[in-house]
Every structure is written in C-alpha cells, then in structure tokens.
Design a protein around this motif. Structure first.
Motif, PDB file in Angstrom:
ATOM      1  N   LYS A 239       0.831  -1.199   0.000  1.00 19.62           N
ATOM      2  CA  LYS A 239       0.000   0.000   0.000  1.00 19.62           C
ATOM      3  C   LYS A 239       0.872   1.256   0.000  1.00 19.62           C
ATOM      4  O   LYS A 239       0.543   2.270  -0.638  1.00 19.62           O
ATOM      5  N   THR A 240       2.023   1.210   0.683  1.00 19.13           N
ATOM      6  CA  THR A 240       2.930   2.362   0.699  1.00 19.13           C
ATOM      7  C   THR A 240       3.437   2.671  -0.719  1.00 19.13           C
ATOM      8  O   THR A 240       3.452   3.828  -1.164  1.00 19.13           O
ATOM      9  N   ASP A 243       0.565   4.069  -2.841  1.00 17.49           N
ATOM     10  CA  ASP A 243       0.216   5.451  -2.506  1.00 17.49           C
ATOM     11  C   ASP A 243       1.156   6.429  -3.198  1.00 17.49           C
ATOM     12  O   ASP A 243       0.745   7.509  -3.671  1.00 17.49           O
ATOM     13  N   ASP A 246       0.164   6.708  -6.699  1.00 15.07           N
ATOM     14  CA  ASP A 246      -1.124   7.424  -6.770  1.00 15.07           C
ATOM     15  C   ASP A 246      -0.901   8.931  -6.836  1.00 15.07           C
ATOM     16  O   ASP A 246      -1.611   9.656  -7.544  1.00 15.07           O
ATOM     17  N   VAL A 247       0.098   9.433  -6.097  1.00 15.31           N
ATOM     18  CA  VAL A 247       0.387  10.870  -6.109  1.00 15.31           C
ATOM     19  C   VAL A 247       0.813  11.314  -7.518  1.00 15.31           C
ATOM     20  O   VAL A 247       0.324  12.325  -8.055  1.00 15.31           O
ATOM     21  N   LYS A 711      -1.597  -2.265  -8.585  1.00 12.56           N
ATOM     22  CA  LYS A 711      -2.937  -2.180  -7.960  1.00 12.56           C
ATOM     23  C   LYS A 711      -3.607  -3.556  -7.931  1.00 12.56           C
ATOM     24  O   LYS A 711      -4.271  -3.931  -6.934  1.00 12.56           O
TER      25      LYS A 711
END
Length: 919
Positions: A239-240, A243, A246-247, A711
C-alpha cells in the motif's frame, strides 16, 4: 378458641331461635347439658361443627333443617387471639322438581356464611369458611377429636387389636399419609431414573464437545490469526508503494485536464465572437425596416373612442331608467296585494285570541276550586288567586309564569324538608342500631377486662413466688460456697461457730431458678399489658356509646325542627298537585292568547306600513317613467347603436397599439442580444487567459500499465486477507458454540449424577418403608406420647390405683398397683374401670393433638351406669380439668348433674313449640 354464645334456629327440633350463653353457664368453667333423650342435646355439638366448618355429622344439610321450615340459622360468637369473632351460617331449602315440573319431597340445601371480627364483617361464603379454618388451626376431624369428645368411641378404641389401633391413631392424627411413603419413594425413584435417562439423551445430542475438542479448535484459530497478521504486514508495504504512484498519477491527470480546459476555452472564444457579429447584423436589418407612420392613425382612433364612450354611457342610463320604471310599477301592485292579506289575517288572530282567553279563564276556575279545597292557603296561593282574576286580560295571562315559579319554589322547599325528615329518621334508626351494638360490645369487653384482671393477679402471685424462690436459691448457693471451703473444726466466717462438717447443700440450679423468675416476670408484664388493653377497649366502647347517644340526641332535635318547618310551609302535596295541573292548563291558554294578541298587533301595524309603502311605490314609478323619456330625447336616433360603433373603433386601436409595443420589445431584445454577445466574448477571453497561465508547458507521461499491475497485486492480497478474516469469524463462532456445548455437557453430567444419587436414595427409602412400616413407626411414636399423658390422667382418676402402658404385641395395658403393679389388658377392666381408662385416653389424645392449647372440652357420654363413688372420681377429674379450660358435659346421670356448679336443660319439643334451652 373460646366459645362465647351459640344461637340455633330451625335445626332439627329447635324450631324457634334458642341461645346457649357459654359465658353465663360456664362462669365456674364446668357445666352440664341435660335433658330427655331426643330433646336435642347432641344437636348442640352438631351445630358447633356446622358453625365452624359448614358440615353436619348427619350428612346432607337438608336433613338437619326442621321439617316444618325451609330455612335454618346457626350463629356462634367465639374469642381467639385477642379478638371476638362471630360466624353466621344459614341454610335455605328448595324442593326438587320432577321431569314434569311438579314439586317433589326432596329438599336441596343452599348455604350462606358471614364472618365478623370485633363487630366488622371480614369475609363471606367459601372465603369465610377457609378463614375460619386458619383461625381455629384444625380441620373438621381434628376439631372433633380435640374439642368434642365422644367417649363411646374411645372405649371401642381401647378394645381394638394393635393393628386396628395403629390405623385408628393414623386417622385421628391425620397420619395416613405416612402409609404412602413406600409408593411415593418408589414412584420418585422411577421419576429420578427417567430424569437421568432424559439428561443422558440430551448429553448425546450435544455431540463431541470434550475439552480436547475445545483445545484443538483454539489452536487452529490461533494459527489462522497468525497467518492473517503476517499477510497484513505485506499488504501495508504494497500500500505504501501504491500510494506513492497514486500521487504521480493524480498530478499527471491534473496536467492533462488543464490542457483540455485551455483548448475548450479557445473553442468557446471563437464561438462567442461569431455570435457577437451575427447579433449586430440582426439589429441593423430591424432599424432599416421600421418607421413611425402608425402614430397618426392611433391618435385619430383615440378621439373617436372618447366620443362614443360618452354616448354609450347615456344609452346605458336610458336602459336602466326604463327598467327601473317597469320595476317600480310592479312593486306598487305587490304592495296593494300585501295590504289586503294583512287585513284578513288580523281579523283571524283577534278571533283566535278570544277563544284562547276563554280556555285560560276555565283553567283559572279549576285553580280556584283546588285552592278553596285547602285547609290553609299560603301567601303564594292567595297572590295567585288575585293575579288570575284581577286586571286586564293580558296582565292576567302574563302572570302565570310568576305564579308557577312561586308555587314550584314552595313545593321544592317542602320536598327538600321532607327528604331531610326521611334522611334524619333513617340516621336515627342506624345510630340506634349502632348504639345497641356498642352496648353489647361494652358487656363483652367488660367481661374480658375482668378475665384479664384475674389473670394479672395470678401472674403477680406467680412472680412473687418465683422471686422468693430465686432469693432462697441464691442464699443457699452462697452458704454452700462458704461451707465448701471449711473442714471439720474450722471457725465459720459467717456465724463465728465451729464447723462440724456435713453436706454442703445449696445445690439448686441457680440458672434454672433464675430463668423461671424471668419467665414469671415476662408473664406478669404480658398480663399487665393485656389488662391495660382490655381496660382501654372497654373505655373505647363506652366512649363510642356516649358519642352515639349524643349523636342520637342531636338527630332527634334536628327531626323535631324539620317537622316544625314542614308544618310552617302550609303546603298540602295532593292539593299542590291539583294546583300545578290547573296552572299548567292556564299557562297553555294564556300563552296562546298572548301570542294571538301580539301577532294581531303586528299585522295591524304591518297594514299601515303597507299602505304607506304602496303610495310611495306609485310615486316612484311615475318619476322613473319621466326620467327615461328625458334621456331618450337626448340620444335621438343613436339609441341602442353606440356600443357596436365603440367596439369597432376599440378593436382597431388595440391592434395598432399592440403592433407598436411588439416592435419596441423586439428592438430592445436585439440591443440586449448585442450587449450579451459582447460580454460573453470578454468573459471567455479572460477565462482563456487565466487557464493558459495555470497550465504547465510540459510534463513526462505517466506509466498507467505499471500502476494497474501493482494495484491488481494489492487488491489480490486484500481479498486474501478478507477471506482469512471471514474464516477467523467463522472459527470464533464455532469455538464459542463448542465452548457453550462443553459447559452444557459438564452441567448435564452434574445434573445426571444428582438424579442417579436421588434414585439410589429413594430406592433405599422404598426398601425400608415397605407395607405400613412408616405408618406403624410414626403411629407408635404418637401412641407412646399420648399414652404417657393418659397414664397420668388415669392414675389421678383412679386415685393411684392404675397407670397405663402400651406395647406393640398386646396394645393398651393397665398396671394394677393394688395387685403388686401387675399388668393386664384393658379388655379385662370392668365397665367403670373401662370408662375411666377411655376417658383418660380421650383427654390425652385431645391434649396431644391440640399441643396443650385447649380452651374448652365438651364430652358427650352417658354416666348413668356409674355408682356414686365413681361419679365422685369422675367429677373430681372434670373439676381438675376445668382449672385449665371450659368443660361441658352431656349427661343423664342425676348424681353427676347434682354435683355440677352450673346446668342448662334442653326441653324437648311439644305439639306447639320446638326444643328450648333453659338455664
């Protein structure tokens, strides 16, 4: 319980009500009931049983009702627990009918019961019977054995075989239930075995819920939780990374969106400039195509419209004036018709008024006749006579309401006084009954006060004796303590003499003597409290009686005053009824007369008004016709055509004015469109410039495929963890259910062990109580108890000649101390000796069953076969027994009757009267 008074009516040979006052005949606590055979002596016992339990020894209650009556009554007053109770029982008989509805000779009893405590009702019917059972504390059989002793039964009892005696004792003391112990224990063991089997079946339904299965489930659940925790850590790392990507994805998406916005704003600017140009061209075309030629025609049409409007107004005035002239003519004709009808109605009403007044006068004559028939007439009646026959007709008729009000007021006052008189007389009757009841209570409480005073004196004497005994015991104990330390030849420290040795003495049990003194002191205090309570009760009863007498005096004075007020009203109810009927008729005739008079007056006034209105209507019709003619002359030849001309001009004018307004609106809209298009161009240009300034020049392209792969991996791991969590929840629920079943299995195991132990215990009880072993054991204990009591009583009755014993082989025996104490069976005794033995057993059984709480004994026995010497012995025993309680004896023996301190005789029934109780 202590009986006070027994009332009998309609029972067997007691036809009229008879009263047996136990306080009166039992002042010395020993009395005799005597009389001829069949007079009704034993009925006294039967009525006591019926009063307390609602039952008869004769069976059907209808059989104890006197054949000449259909109803019977028994009342019993008795004292118990510091209160005085009264029970009243009645029997009503109805005759049964056969299939044809004819009455038969068979009587069917219906009973009722009422129970009072200290004069106040507390229960009735079955509730009263149940409450009586609780107050007395014995059932019917026990009551009979304790209080109503039938000696013949106990003589037969002594002759029975031991087995029969055991059975009889079981019935007397209600012990037969112990004979069922074996069956009850065996049945209980079967039920316990069935309960254990049922629990075992319930245990098998729980399946494998052992502690090992619980431990295995807990271990598997811990392993699954560890896997879930490890997977969660891996998901956090993924997840890190996701993320961070995602940015970057969001930044690139924002750049693309800004580029799209700049392009869209440029396209919108080009479109806005195009719209501005088209709006300018449309305005120019409108300005070239429109002129101001229509304004001149509009002015001409407005002038013509003003002229025609003035003519239309004059034309409408003519039409209205013509219509008004026609209406006025019709109104004048209607007013003339109304005048004729009013005159005719006035004549009819005058005739009706004369007839109604004649009816009024006839009713007034009836009123006068009724008034003259009265002995004395009130002022209201005199005023009514004057109003009905004096003055004008209208005034006489209108006076009726006032007369009715005055007469009704007088009659209402009379009725209120009469109701007060009746209520006062009722109160006097009720208070008189209450005063009589209070007098009876005073007598009862005064007797209770005397009894309490006697008991107090006895308690004082007993307390004094106990104190003297305690003082002597303490002195003896002290002397013994001193002597215990001396030897022969020592000097006594108390008297100074030389101690010569000898016993110490003074060994009395000080604690026992002290306890006896404390009991005597407690009994003295209780007796003092009872004496004070009895005195207070007597004083309260006397105070209640004095208050009731005072209330009665006030009520009688009130009654005299009400009667005097009634006489002063001069109202005669029957005469006032006739007056009321006559005045009601007069009111009807007078009301009709006044109504006709008033309506006739109204019609006369209406006729005058109608004449004036007719004349006014004729004048108005003439003036309206002249006005219409003058207006028509002004119009000339345009009468009726002005509105058509005005409509034509108005329609043309409205058309031109609408076209002018439409043109102006269209011009304004074109100007506004040009301005909106210019403003839109400026706004879009400003937006485009702002978007261009905010959009970066260039940005590297985002790798969407790599992002999607990461993902997908993250989603797969999350789904796997969710599966682990669901499985954990399922296993937790399974573990909870398994734990509950395990605990339930343990609880059921304990329950089964309890049922098995109970089954084994009941098997043992059933084995040792086979047959009547339990009944025989308990009955033997009871027999041993009352035999010891009977032995003492028999020794007293026989002057120490006999004592009594019992063994299971031979039954009851007596020890003859005139023959070296040899033992022999009771069936070898003579008639007199057997009588003494049965009397001793009867009293012993009664005392045993009542636990020494007897307050009275009634014995039903023929003493005629006893010689004078034995009679003396029996009387001495009865006299000794009466020191503890009230003793009543039914006897035919003249020798015993002569010795009795008090006797009551039952006189046998005759042809003219039933049995009577004579003191």
């Amino acid at each position: 319980m202590r009986p006070i008074k027994l009332e009998i009516e309609g029972i067997n040979s007691f036809d009229e009500r008879q009263t047996l006052d136990f306080d009166k005949v039992g002042r010395s606590k020993l009395f005799c009931i005597c009389g001829k055979t069949g007079a009704g002596k034993s009925t006294i016992f039967d009525c006591l049983m019926f009063a307390v339990y609602g039952k008869s020894n004769k069976g059907d209650l209808a059989d104890i009702v006197n054949l000449s009556r259909t109803a019977a009554f028994v009342g019993l007053d008795f004292a118990e627990g510091g209160s005085v109770y009264r029970v009243e029982r009645s029997i009503k008989c109805r005759f049964e009918k056969d299939a044809d509805g004819n009455r038969t000779d068979k009587r069917i009893p219906e009973t009722d019961c009422m129970l009072y405590r200290d004069g106040a009702p507390i229960a009735k019917g079955k509730e009263a019977t149940a409450l009586l059972r609780d107050i007395v504390g014995l059932d019917a059989g026990e009551f009979k054995n304790v209080y109503l002793l039938e000696q013949g039964e106990y003589a037969e009892f002594l002759k029975k075989q031991p087995a029969k005696q055991t059975e009889a004792v079981g019935k007397i003391f209600s012990l037969m239930r112990f004979g069922d112990v074996h069956k009850l224990a065996a049945d209980g063991a079967k039920r316990a075995d069935a309960d254990a089997a049922n629990v075992e079946a319930r245990m098998s339904d729980l399946g494998d819920a052992s502690p090992e299965a619980v431990r295995t489930a807990k271990s598997e659940l811990s392993a699954l939780r560890a896997k879930t925790t490890a997977l969660g850590k891996d998901i956090e790392l993924k997840k890190t990374e996701l993320d961070a990507l995602d940015v970057k994805r969001l930044e690139y998406a924002a750049f693309v969106e800004k580029q799209r916005a700049v392009k869209a704003h440029a396209e919108r600017l080009a479109e806005a400039e195009k719209n501005f140009r088209e709006a300018g061209l449309k305005f120019d075309e409108f300005a070239l195509s429109h002129t101001d030629d229509g304004q001149k025609r509009i002015a001409e049409l407005r002038a013509e419209s003003d002229r025609l409007i003035a003519l239309c107004t004059l034309d409408r005035e003519y039409k209205a004036a013509a219509a008004q002239a026609e209406q006025k003519a019709d109104a004048a004709k209607k007013k003339a018709d109304e005048k004729s009808k009013t005159d005719a109605r006035t004549a009819e009403l005058k005739n009706a008024a004369d007839g109604a007044f004649a009816a009024f006068e006839a009713a007034a004559e009836q009123f006068r006749a009724a008034a003259y028939g009265m002995d004395r007439r009130s002022d209201a009646v005199e005023r009514a006579m004057e109003k009905l026959f004096c003055g004008e007709r209208t005034a006489r008729a209108e006076s009726v309401d006032g007369i009715i009000y005055e007469l009704k007021d007088e009659k209402t006052k009379y009725d209120a006084l009469d109701a007060r008189r009746a209520d006062t007389e009722k109160d006097i009757r009720e208070k008189t009954a209450a005063a009589d009841d209070a007098a009876r209570k005073i007598e009862l409480y005064a007797e209770a006060e005397k009894t309490a005073a006697d008991a107090l004196e006895a308690a004082r004497q007993a307390d004094g004796a106990a104190r003297e005994k305690l003082a002597a015991a303490m002195l003896g104990s002290h002397a013994a303590a001193v002597r215990s330390g001396l030897h022969a030849g020592d000097v006594c420290p108390v008297c100074g003499g030389i101690y010569g040795g000898g016993g110490c003495g003074g060994d009395d049990d000080i604690d026992a003597v002290k306890a006896e003194a404390e009991r005597a002191d407690a009994e003295l205090k209780a007796a003092q409290q009872r004496a004070m309570d009895a005195a207070a009760a007597t004083e309260r009863a006397r105070s209640d009686r004095a208050a009731l007498d005072k209330e009665l005096g006030a009520l009688r004075s009130r009654l005299d005053g009400v009667k005097a007020e009634l006489d002063a009203t001069l109202v005669e109810p029957e005469a006032y009824t006739a007056l009321a009927a006559a005045i009601k008729k007069a009111k009807l005739g007078g009301a009709e007369f006044i109504g006709c008079e008033r309506e006739a007056a109204k019609h006369g006034a209406a006729a005058a008004v109608a004449e004036a209105e007719r004349k006014a209507a004729d004048e108005a019709a003439r003036e309206a016709a002249e006005n219409a003619a003058a207006i028509k002359l002004k119009l000339g030849g345009d009468v009726g055509a002005t509105e058509t001309l005005l409509k034509s001009v108005t329609d043309e004018l409205r058309g031109l004015e609408k076209k002018q307004a439409d043109d102006a609106a269209e011009k304004a809209e074109l100007v506004a469109a040009v301005e909106r298009a210019r403003a839109a161009v400026d706004a879009v240009r400003s937006t485009l410039e702002a978007a261009q300034a905010d959009c970066p020049v260039d940005m590297p392209e985002f790798d969407g495929e790599a992002y999607d792969n990461k993902k997908a991996i993250f989603d797969e791991l999350s789904a796997k963890r969710a599966g682990y969590e669901r499985e954990t929840a399922v296993r937790e629920e399974a573990l909870r259910s398994l734990t509950e079943r395990s605990e339930r299995l343990k609880s059921l195991g304990d329950e089964r062990a309890m049922h098995v132990k109970r089954r084994d215990d009941l098997h043992v009880i059933a084995e040792i109580t086979r047959g009547k072993a339990m009944l025989n054991y308990v009955a033997a204990e009871y027999i041993e108890q009352f035999t010891a009591i009977a032995s003492g009583i028999l020794s007293e009755l026989s002057g120490g000649k006999y004592s009594m014993g019992y063994d299971k082989e031979n039954g009851f025996t007596v020890s003859d101390f005139l023959n070296d104490g040899k033992s022999r069976k009771t069936d070898t005794l003579s008639g007199g000796e057997l009588f003494l033995a049965s009397l001793a057993v009867a009293i012993a059984i009664a005392r045993s069953e009542s636990n020494g709480n007897n307050t009275f004994f009634f014995l039903d026995e023929g003493f005629g076969t006893l010689d004078d010497e034995l009679i003396d012995v029996v009387y001495g025993a009865l006299e000794s027994l009466s020191s503890d309680c009230l003793v009543g004896v039914i006897s035919h023996s003249g020798s015993l009757i002569d010795r009795m301190p008090s006797c009551v005789e039952i006189k046998e029934a005759t042809d003219t009267s039933g049995s009577r109780i004579v003191y």
